[in-house]
Write a protein that holds these residues in place. Structure first.
Motif, PDB file in Angstrom:
ATOM      1  N   GLY A  14       0.792  -1.210   0.000  1.00 17.48           N
ATOM      2  CA  GLY A  14       0.000   0.000   0.000  1.00 17.48           C
ATOM      3  C   GLY A  14       0.824   1.258   0.000  1.00 17.48           C
ATOM      4  O   GLY A  14       0.294   2.347   0.120  1.00 17.48           O
ATOM      5  N   ILE A  15       2.139   1.097  -0.113  1.00 17.85           N
ATOM      6  CA  ILE A  15       3.024   2.242  -0.049  1.00 17.85           C
ATOM      7  C   ILE A  15       3.503   2.576  -1.444  1.00 17.85           C
ATOM      8  O   ILE A  15       3.665   1.713  -2.283  1.00 17.85           O
ATOM      9  N   SER A  16       3.747   3.826  -1.696  1.00 16.30           N
ATOM     10  CA  SER A  16       4.264   4.256  -2.985  1.00 16.30           C
ATOM     11  C   SER A  16       5.505   3.465  -3.356  1.00 16.30           C
ATOM     12  O   SER A  16       6.398   3.240  -2.545  1.00 16.30           O
ATOM     13  N   PHE A  17       5.571   3.006  -4.628  1.00 17.76           N
ATOM     14  CA  PHE A  17       6.714   2.259  -5.117  1.00 17.76           C
ATOM     15  C   PHE A  17       7.790   3.187  -5.665  1.00 17.76           C
ATOM     16  O   PHE A  17       8.582   2.814  -6.510  1.00 17.76           O
ATOM     17  N   ALA A  18       7.837   4.431  -5.216  1.00 19.89           N
ATOM     18  CA  ALA A  18       8.841   5.381  -5.691  1.00 19.89           C
ATOM     19  C   ALA A  18      10.231   4.836  -5.423  1.00 19.89           C
ATOM     20  O   ALA A  18      10.429   3.951  -4.603  1.00 19.89           O
ATOM     21  N   GLN A  19      11.206   5.396  -6.137  1.00 22.95           N
ATOM     22  CA  GLN A  19      12.573   4.916  -6.026  1.00 22.95           C
ATOM     23  C   GLN A  19      13.204   5.362  -4.719  1.00 22.95           C
ATOM     24  O   GLN A  19      14.108   6.191  -4.673  1.00 22.95           O
ATOM     25  N   LYS A  20      12.707   4.816  -3.650  1.00 21.44           N
ATOM     26  CA  LYS A  20      13.232   5.092  -2.326  1.00 21.44           C
ATOM     27  C   LYS A  20      14.393   4.149  -2.052  1.00 21.44           C
ATOM     28  O   LYS A  20      14.590   3.151  -2.731  1.00 21.44           O
ATOM     29  N   SER A  21      15.156   4.486  -1.021  1.00 23.40           N
ATOM     30  CA  SER A  21      16.224   3.585  -0.609  1.00 23.40           C
ATOM     31  C   SER A  21      15.609   2.351   0.031  1.00 23.40           C
ATOM     32  O   SER A  21      14.432   2.337   0.411  1.00 23.40           O
ATOM     33  N   GLN A 141       7.973   9.071  -9.972  1.00 25.16           N
ATOM     34  CA  GLN A 141       8.899   7.942  -9.866  1.00 25.16           C
ATOM     35  C   GLN A 141       8.278   6.707  -9.220  1.00 25.16           C
ATOM     36  O   GLN A 141       8.982   5.840  -8.697  1.00 25.16           O
ATOM     37  N   ASN A 142       6.934   6.619  -9.275  1.00 23.75           N
ATOM     38  CA  ASN A 142       6.266   5.391  -8.853  1.00 23.75           C
ATOM     39  C   ASN A 142       6.272   4.405 -10.009  1.00 23.75           C
ATOM     40  O   ASN A 142       6.090   4.793 -11.168  1.00 23.75           O
ATOM     41  N   ILE A 143       6.451   3.143  -9.706  1.00 23.25           N
ATOM     42  CA  ILE A 143       6.353   2.111 -10.732  1.00 23.25           C
ATOM     43  C   ILE A 143       4.891   1.947 -11.120  1.00 23.25           C
ATOM     44  O   ILE A 143       4.041   1.685 -10.277  1.00 23.25           O
ATOM     45  N   ILE A 144       4.597   2.118 -12.403  1.00 20.50           N
ATOM     46  CA  ILE A 144       3.223   1.976 -12.884  1.00 20.50           C
ATOM     47  C   ILE A 144       3.055   0.735 -13.762  1.00 20.50           C
ATOM     48  O   ILE A 144       1.925   0.327 -14.043  1.00 20.50           O
ATOM     49  N   TYR A 145       4.170   0.153 -14.197  1.00 18.94           N
ATOM     50  CA  TYR A 145       4.094  -1.035 -15.053  1.00 18.94           C
ATOM     51  C   TYR A 145       5.338  -1.881 -14.834  1.00 18.94           C
ATOM     52  O   TYR A 145       6.449  -1.366 -14.690  1.00 18.94           O
ATOM     53  N   GLU A 146       5.134  -3.196 -14.797  1.00 21.37           N
ATOM     54  CA  GLU A 146       6.238  -4.137 -14.581  1.00 21.37           C
ATOM     55  C   GLU A 146       5.965  -5.389 -15.401  1.00 21.37           C
ATOM     56  O   GLU A 146       4.849  -5.916 -15.396  1.00 21.37           O
ATOM     57  N   LYS A 147       6.973  -5.850 -16.114  1.00 21.36           N
ATOM     58  CA  LYS A 147       6.815  -7.079 -16.886  1.00 21.36           C
ATOM     59  C   LYS A 147       8.094  -7.892 -16.824  1.00 21.36           C
ATOM     60  O   LYS A 147       9.177  -7.407 -17.126  1.00 21.36           O
ATOM     61  N   GLU A 148       7.953  -9.147 -16.407  1.00 17.41           N
ATOM     62  CA  GLU A 148       9.077 -10.077 -16.363  1.00 17.41           C
ATOM     63  C   GLU A 148       8.896 -11.128 -17.447  1.00 17.41           C
ATOM     64  O   GLU A 148       7.828 -11.742 -17.564  1.00 17.41           O
ATOM     65  N   VAL A 149       9.938 -11.335 -18.256  1.00 19.22           N
ATOM     66  CA  VAL A 149       9.883 -12.281 -19.363  1.00 19.22           C
ATOM     67  C   VAL A 149      10.994 -13.311 -19.202  1.00 19.22           C
ATOM     68  O   VAL A 149      12.147 -12.966 -18.924  1.00 19.22           O
ATOM     69  N   ASN A 150      10.640 -14.571 -19.361  1.00 17.44           N
ATOM     70  CA  ASN A 150      11.618 -15.653 -19.359  1.00 17.44           C
ATOM     71  C   ASN A 150      12.255 -15.707 -20.738  1.00 17.44           C
ATOM     72  O   ASN A 150      11.590 -15.966 -21.736  1.00 17.44           O
ATOM     73  N   LEU A 151      13.572 -15.484 -20.828  1.00 14.38           N
ATOM     74  CA  LEU A 151      14.265 -15.401 -22.105  1.00 14.38           C
ATOM     75  C   LEU A 151      14.692 -16.768 -22.639  1.00 14.38           C
ATOM     76  O   LEU A 151      15.199 -16.855 -23.760  1.00 14.38           O
ATOM     77  N   LEU A 152      14.475 -17.825 -21.877  1.00 17.57           N
ATOM     78  CA  LEU A 152      14.903 -19.159 -22.296  1.00 17.57           C
ATOM     79  C   LEU A 152      13.796 -19.966 -22.957  1.00 17.57           C
ATOM     80  O   LEU A 152      14.052 -21.040 -23.504  1.00 17.57           O
ATOM     81  N   GLU A 153      12.565 -19.465 -22.905  1.00 16.53           N
ATOM     82  CA  GLU A 153      11.434 -20.184 -23.472  1.00 16.53           C
ATOM     83  C   GLU A 153      11.161 -19.722 -24.897  1.00 16.53           C
ATOM     84  O   GLU A 153      11.284 -18.538 -25.224  1.00 16.53           O
TER      85      GLU A 153
END
Length: 271
Positions: A14-21, A141-153
């Motif tokens: 529930g917290i902002s995903f900004a680029q915090k430490s 600087q909040n993350i609004i989109y994230e995509k992880e792709v498997n490069l071996l498939e």
């Protein structure tokens, strides 16, 4: 059902995903330089605790910006199993991260690339790229989109997440992957703590509802879980001990119908 009770981990949903430490994300105050942390998790059968097992044991060193420079992982006997080292660019952003085994042989390498609007992390093993995760940011600087792709498939295997914010607080996470999708809807208090979370499946059907309470240090102290029928299925409570910097040094979690803690987490913090 009780044996499947999920541990309440350090909440960032529930917290902002900004680029915090990292120390900011983990709500660590007072500019710590070192944190040793371990969790013992209960094995539960028929509403009874059988024993406790080590869930994790880490030692982390931090720079003046609050980001890790080195992290070591240990087993129950206190033996180091693997470690991570972190390298930063001139702007103070992480440039690469290496994970090594106990004999210092390289297991994984993570390379970071940045543009004005996004950044990506490429994971490699034995000089072969195995996955790539891309993040897009908003003006805050909040993350609004994230995509992880498997490069071996041969066929694209992915996990895709979209984040919606109101007043800089996360209010919705939409998750899509090869096998389906689901959403998480949040309601936050004035400090951005997620006091309510709805888990909704791909058919827009409510699966679970979570109601949370937080203390004055913004740490979760109670979570009530409700099923799709609206019935209460579990209440977890957490008790803390704090140091003079208002960082918790002991975290004990309990579940309803079980008289002993289902997890114990301790910290040693140096400043």
């Amino acid at each position: 059902m009780l044996k499947n009770i999920a541990l309440i981990t350090l909440l960032v949903s529930g917290i902002s995903f900004a680029q915090k430490s990292e120390t900011q994300k983990n709500k660590l105050l007072g500019n710590p330089t070192f944190v040793e942390e371990s969790m013992q998790k209960a094995n539960i059968r028929m509403s009874q605790i059988v024993n406790y097992e080590l869930e994790y044991y880490t030692k982390s060193n931090y720079n003046s910006e609050g980001n890790p420079t080195k992290r070591e992982y240990f087993n129950e006997a206190g033996e180091r199993t693997f470690s991570e080292s972190f390298n930063y660019n001139e702007a103070g952003k992480i440039a690469s991260r290496e994970m090594k085994s106990e004999d210092e042989s390289l297991i994984f390498n993570f390379d970071y690339e940045y543009t004005a609007e996004d950044y990506s992390i490429t994971k490699s093993e034995n000089d072969v790229n195995v996955s790539k995760t891309t993040y897009k940011l908003d003006n805050n600087q909040n993350i609004i989109y994230e995509k992880e792709v498997n490069l071996l498939e041969d066929n694209e295997v992915f996990v895709e997440k979209k984040y919606d914010y109101q007043n800089d607080f996360l209010v919705k996470t939409s998750v899509k992957y090869n096998q389906g999708s689901y959403t998480l809807d949040y309601k936050n208090d004035a400090k951005g703590n997620p006091t309510e979370e709805l888990y909704i499946d791909k058919n827009n059907k409510l699966i679970n509802k979570y109601i949370r309470k937080f203390d004055t240090n913004n740490n979760i102290i109670e979570e009530s879980t409700f099923g799709a029928d609206g019935k209460l299925t579990n209440v977890s409570t957490i008790k803390y001990q704090y140091d003079d910097k208002k960082n918790w040094t002991k975290r004990t979690q309990y579940a309803s119908k079980i008289d002993q803690p289902i997890s114990n987490t301790t910290r040693t913090i140096r400043y």
